[in-house]
Write an enzyme that holds these catalytic residues in place. Structure first.
Site, mmCIF file in Angstrom:
data_model
loop_
_atom_site.group_PDB
_atom_site.id
_atom_site.type_symbol
_atom_site.label_atom_id
_atom_site.label_comp_id
_atom_site.label_asym_id
_atom_site.label_seq_id
_atom_site.Cartn_x
_atom_site.Cartn_y
_atom_site.Cartn_z
ATOM 1 N N GLU A 66 0.836 -1.196 0.000
ATOM 2 C CA GLU A 66 0.000 0.000 0.000
ATOM 3 C C GLU A 66 0.880 1.258 0.000
ATOM 4 O OE1 GLU A 66 -2.435 -0.797 3.450
ATOM 5 O OE2 GLU A 66 -3.025 -2.719 2.574
ATOM 6 N N GLU A 114 -4.468 -6.834 2.862
ATOM 7 C CA GLU A 114 -3.224 -7.440 3.330
ATOM 8 C C GLU A 114 -3.194 -8.932 3.010
ATOM 9 O OE1 GLU A 114 -5.236 -5.492 5.088
ATOM 10 O OE2 GLU A 114 -4.045 -3.661 5.229
ATOM 11 N N GLN A 167 1.706 -1.912 5.682
ATOM 12 C CA GLN A 167 1.991 -0.522 6.078
ATOM 13 C C GLN A 167 2.290 -0.345 7.569
ATOM 14 O OE1 GLN A 167 -0.987 2.853 5.268
ATOM 15 N NE2 GLN A 167 0.436 2.819 3.566
ATOM 16 N N PHE A 168 1.558 -1.069 8.399
ATOM 17 C CA PHE A 168 1.836 -1.137 9.840
ATOM 18 C C PHE A 168 1.648 -2.597 10.246
ATOM 19 C CE2 PHE A 168 0.759 3.304 9.384
ATOM 20 C CZ PHE A 168 1.580 3.958 10.287
ATOM 21 N N ASP A 205 0.400 -3.627 12.765
ATOM 22 C CA ASP A 205 -0.942 -3.716 13.351
ATOM 23 C C ASP A 205 -1.979 -4.172 12.318
ATOM 24 O OD1 ASP A 205 -0.441 -1.740 15.966
ATOM 25 O OD2 ASP A 205 0.699 -1.194 14.194
ATOM 26 N N TYR A 206 -1.657 -3.981 11.035
ATOM 27 C CA TYR A 206 -2.623 -4.298 9.965
ATOM 28 C C TYR A 206 -2.303 -5.616 9.268
ATOM 29 C CZ TYR A 206 -3.818 0.600 10.698
ATOM 30 O OH TYR A 206 -4.191 1.792 11.262
ATOM 31 N N HIS A 254 -1.285 1.552 15.760
ATOM 32 C CA HIS A 254 -0.042 1.904 15.055
ATOM 33 C C HIS A 254 1.160 1.703 15.982
ATOM 34 C CE1 HIS A 254 -3.243 4.355 13.174
ATOM 35 N NE2 HIS A 254 -2.600 4.150 12.064
#
Lengths: 337, 410
Positions: A29, A60, A82-83, A85-86, A129
Site C-alpha cells: 500500500e 493485506e 503498512q503497519f 498492526d494491519y 499503530h
C-alpha cells in the site's frame, strides 16, 4: 560507505536487490509513486520501473497471497504491510500457506517472500499503530522473523531476508527509523549520524540470519533484546550501573541459542526486554530456554521487562512503554538475589 | 524459464495526472443532473442493474432540483444539514492547526465529504446505528454531540470520554448512534450487517448503516459483509465513500478503471446506487430509498457516494507529493457546502449574510470548545488516571492486570 538512517539503509537494500536480481519486485500500500508512508521505497519506482515497485489494493491477505503465488513461480517479492498492526488479515496466508508450502509439497513449491512491516511503539500511534506482534510469527514453524536495531543491520539483514529461500517476516522498529531512541522520551531526538552503525556500505552485503550481536560485553547479567529495546536496554544498563552483557538477537527465528546460552552460563543472570505484552510474549520462550539450558548456572530467577497486558494506550504511551527505568529496576532486582 | 523483462506484460494502473501535470480526471461517467429515474423501493433487483453505472444527481449546476430523486424533507432539515457541515469544516480546520501546534498527535479532516455523515445522520432515525469510517464526524455534528467531548478525546486529556485509550478522532458515541471506530480499515463493515441482523431477529425495524472507503473494498471484509447482507436480507445500508484517493493510492488500484464500486452489488444480487456525494439532496434521497427498503424487509442496498477527498489523508501526508495541487478545486461536482448554500439561496431560504453569521457562530462554538479543552489540558499536559490504562481490558480485571497495576504503584 555512507551515513544512513534506517529508512535510507532499507531503501538502499531494496535498491541494491532490484538492481541485482530481476526476480525481485516490490508492492504494497502506497509504496509506488509516493514511496511509502515512511519513505522506505522512495524513488524506487522512478528508478526501476512501474512494474517493479507498485501500489497494491488495501488487502493485506491479498498482498501476501499474491506474493506467495509469485514466489511459488520463482520470483522474490518483497511486500510491505503498512503497519504491523494491519498484518492480521494476512495471518491465514502466512500461517497456513507461506509457512507450510515447502513442507506439504515436499519442496515442489516454496514461498521465498519477504514481508516488511513497521512495528512497535513510542510514536503516540495508539493501539493500531504501535503493536509488537513478533511472538505470533515466532510461534509459527516455517516463518523466519527478523528485527534489526541499526541501519547497518537493517540493510544486511534485509538483503539476507530477500535472498533467503524461506518466507521472512521483517519487522522494522519505526521508532528508530530516524535515530537510536533510548527510551528517554523527555530528551531531544538523536539522529543516527553519530552512531557507528550508521556507516553503511552502498554495495551489496548480507548478515546471516540467526546470528546475534553482542552489543556490550559484561560479566554479571545477560540482557536479551531486539529492535528499539536494544537502545533502551543500553540506557537501562547505564542507569543501573551493572556490568551487563547486552545481546541483540537480530532475528528471533532463527534464534542464536548458542550465544544466549554461552552468555548466561558466564553471567548467571538474565533479563529479557521487549515492547510486546508480557504474557505469552517471546520473552516467555527465551526464559524457558534459559531455564532449560542454564538452570545450574543461574543465580537469580530470569526477569522479563515488557509492555503491560493491555492494548497499547494513546494517552499512556510512556506509562506503557518499557523504558530504561523499568530495565534498571529489573537489573537491580536480579543483582540483589 | 526465460527472464527477459523487456517483454514484461504486467499491467499496473496509473492515475491520469500526477504533481506538475494538468488536472485530468479521465472518464468519470457523470450522468446529467436529474437524468436517473427513481425506481420503486420494491422493484426487483434484476430491474435495477443499470443504476450502478449511472450517477444519481438532484441539484443542477444552478442549484435547482431536477428529476425524480427527491428527498422527503421536514421544515428546516436542509438548514440543519448546512449547519452540521459548516460546523464540521470549521472544527476540522481548527483541530488540524492544533495538531500542527503540537497539541495532539494526529488529525484527519473530512473536507468535501461533510454531506456523507451529516445527511444520513438527519435522514435516519435515533434508533439506527452508524458504523462509520474516520471521515464522518459530520454525523455527530448533525446530532449535536458536545464539541467539548470531541476536543477532550483529541487531546486524550483527563476529561476524554474514551479515557485516553484511543488515537484522536477514533470516537465512540453509542447514544448518538455512532459505533466505536478503529484505526484498522474495513473491519466494522460486517458489524453493521450483524447489528442489522440482530434488529431483524428481535423484530425491531431499526436499521444499520455501514461505511467503507473505495480503497478498502479490496479487503475481504467488504465482500464478506455483502455476502451476509444478501443471504440474510439484512436491514442495512452499506456505503462506499469513493473519494478517489486512499492515502496516495488512486481509486484505479481498487479497480475503478474496470467497473464502478456500486456495481459490485450486482454480484451479490442487491441493488447498487451510484450517487453524487457532493449533492446533499441526492444523498438524502438515496439514503431514504435504501433505508425504506431495509425497514420494510426488502434487504440491503449498496450505495457508492461519488466524492472527492479535498485534503490530505491525515496530518501525516502531503497530498502535493502524489497528485496535482489544484485537483480538488477542479472536481467537476463542486463542493457540497457551496452547492447546498446555492440551493438554499435559490429557494429564498438563505443568503450571504445569514451564511456569514452561521460561519461566525460555528467559529465561536469551536473556539469555546477548544478553550475548554485546553483548560483541561492538551496531549501530554493532562491525562486520565494511569489506572485507566488497566481498566476495560476485561469486565473484571485478572491477576495480570492487578499485579501490573501494583508494579506501577496505583
Amino acid at each position: 560507505m555512507a551515513v544512513m538512517n534506517m529508512i535510507q539503509a532499507l531503501n538502499s537494500a531494496l535498491d541494491t536487490m532490484l538492481a541485482r536480481d530481476p526476480d525481485v519486485l516490490i508492492f504494497g500500500e502506497d509504496v509506488g509513486y509516493f514511496g511509502g508512508v515512511f519513505r522506505v521505497t522512495d524513488k524506487l519506482q522512478e528508478k526501476h520501473g512501474l512494474d517493479r515497485c507498485f501500489d497494491a489494493p488495501i488487502a493485506e491477505g491479498g498482498i501476501v497471497a499474491t506474493a506467495i503465488g509469485m514466489g511459488a513461480e520463482g520470483l522474490r517479492p518483497v511486500v510491505e504491510i503498512q503497519f504491523a498492526d494491519y498484518i492480521l488479515p494476512a495471518y491465514d496466508q502466512l500461517v497456513s500457506e507461506a509457512a507450510r508450502l515447502r513442507y506439504r509439497s515436499n519442496g515442489e513449491f516454496t514461498a521465498p517472500i519477504t514481508v516488511r512491516s513497521p512495528y512497535g511503539g513510542g510514536i503516540f500511534g495508539g493501539q493500531t499503530h504501535s503493536q509488537s506482534p513478533e511472538a505470533i510469527f515466532a510461534h509459527i514453524t516455517g516463518l523466519k522473523t527478523v528485527i534489526p536495531s541499526t541501519p547497518y543491520d537493517a540493510k544486511g539483514l534485509l538483503i539476507a531476508a530477500i535472498e533467503c529461500d524461506d518466507p521472512v517476516i521483517f519487522l522494522e522498529p519505526k521508532r528508530i527509523y530516524n535515530g537510536p531512541f533510548d527510551g528517554r522520551h523527555g530528551q531531544a531526538l538523536t539522529s543516527w549520524a553519530q552512531h557507528p552503525a550508521a556507516q553503511v556500505p552502498e554495495d551489496h552485503y548480507s548478515i546471516a540470519l540467526g546470528k546475534a550481536a553482542i552489543v556490550r560485553e559484561g560479566a554479571d547479567v545477560t540482557v536479551l533484546a531486539y529492535g528499539t529495546m536494544v537502545h533502551v536496554a543500553l540506557a537501562g544498563i547505564a542507569d543501573a550501573g551493572v556490568d551487563a552483557e547486552l545481546i541483540d538477537l537480530r532475528s528471533i527465528v532463527p534464534l542464536d541459542v548458542d550465544a544466549i546460552v554461552a552468555s548466561v552460563k558466564k553471567t548467571g543472570r538474565c533479563v529479557i526486554v521487549h515492547e510486546a505484552s508480557r504474557f505469552g510474549g517471546f520473552g516467555g520462550e527465551l526464559s524457558a530456554l534459559v531455564t532449560e539450558r542454564c538452570f545450574y548456572h543461574l543465580k537469580a530467577p530470569t526477569q522479563r521487562v515488557a509492555g503491560w497486558d493491555t492494548p497499547y494506550p494513546h494517552a499512556f504511551e510512556w506509562d506503557y512503554f518499557p523504558g530504561p527505568d523499568r530495565v534498571a529496576k529489573a537489573l537491580a532486582h536480579v543483582m540483589e538475589v | 524459464m526465460t527472464n527477459d523483462r523487456r517483454s514484461g506484460r504486467l499491467r499496473v494502473p496509473e492515475p491520469s495526472s500526477r504533481p506538475g501535470d494538468p488536472v485530468e480526471f479521465g472518464d468519470l461517467a457523470l450522468s446529467p443532473a436529474g437524468a436517473v429515474a427513481r425506481p420503486d423501493i420494491d422493484a426487483p433487483e434484476p430491474c435495477l442493474r443499470d443504476l450502478p453505472f449511472l450517477l444519481i444527481r438532484t441539484l443542477d449546476d444552478a442549484g435547482n432540483v431536477v428529476g425524480g430523486w427527491l428527498p422527503d424533507l421536514a421544515d428546516g432539515d436542509l438548514i440543519r444539514a448546512l449547519k452540521a457541515m459548516v460546523l464540521t469544516r470549521a472544527f476540522d480546520e481548527r483541530m488540524f492547526k492544533i495538531q500542527r501546534q503540537g497539541k495532539t498527535s494526529f488529525y484527519m479532516k473530512s473536507r468535501g465529504e461533510e454531506a456523507l455523515g451529516a445527511v444520513p445522520s438527519l435522514a435516519l432515525r435515533q434508533g439506527d446505528m452508524c458504523f462509520p469510517t474516520y471521515r464522518l464526524v459530520s454525523w455527530l455534528m448533525a446530532r449535536d454531540y458536545p464539541l467539548e467531548d470531541l476536543v477532550n478525546q483529541i487531546f486524550s486529556n483527563a476529561q476524554d470520554p474514551l479515557k485516553g485509550r484511543q488515537l484522536p478522532i477514533l470516537y465512540s458515541a453509542r447514544d448518538y448512534g455512532f459505533y466505536s471506530l478503529s484505526g484498522n480499515v474495513g473491519s466494522r463493515f460486517g458489524h453493521a450487517v450483524g447489528w442489522a441482523m440482530a434488529k431483524a431477529y428481535r423484530g425491531i425495524d431499526d436499521i444499520a448503516i455501514g461505511y467503507i472507503g473505495e480503497g478498502t473494498t479490496a479487503e475481504g471484509d467488504f465482500h464478506e459483509a455483502l455476502t451476509f447482507a444478501s443471504v440474510y436480507r439484512a436491514p442495512v445500508v452499506l456505503c462506499v465513500t469513493n473519494n478517489q484517493w486512499a492515502i496516495s493510492t488512486f481509486s484505479g488500484i481498487a479497480g475503478a478503471q474496470e467497473t464502478t464500486f456500486a456495481a459490485k452489488a450486482i454480484a451479490y444480487g442487491i441493488p447498487g446506487l451510484r450517487v453524487d456525494g457532493n449533492d446533499v439532496l441526492a444523498v438524502w434521497a438515496a439514503t431514504q430509498w435504501a433505508a425504506a427498503r431495509a425497514r420494510s424487509g426488502l434487504g440491503a442496498t449498496l450505495i457508492e457516494f461519488f466524492t472527492y477527498r479535498a485534503e490530505g489523508h491525515s496530518t501525516s501526508d502531503d497530498p502535493g507529493k502524489y497528485r496535482p495541487s489544484d485537483e480538488a478545486s477542479k472536481w467537476p461536482l463542486g463542493d457540497p457546502v457551496e452547492r447546498l448554500k446555492q440551493h438554499l439561496i435559490a429557494l429564498g431560504e438563505w443568503d450571504d449574510s445569514r451564511h456569514a453569521a452561521l460561519e461566525e457562530s460555528v467559529a465561536e462554538a469551536v473556539r469555546a470548545a477548544v478553550k475548554q479543552g485546553e483548560a483541561v489540558g492538551t496531549l501530554g499536559q493532562s491525562k486520565p488516571s494511569v489506572k485507566e490504562m488497566f481498566e476495560g481490558v476485561f469486565k473484571e480485571p485478572d491477576w495480570r492486570v492487578l499485579e501490573q497495576r501494583g508494579e506501577v504503584g496505583i
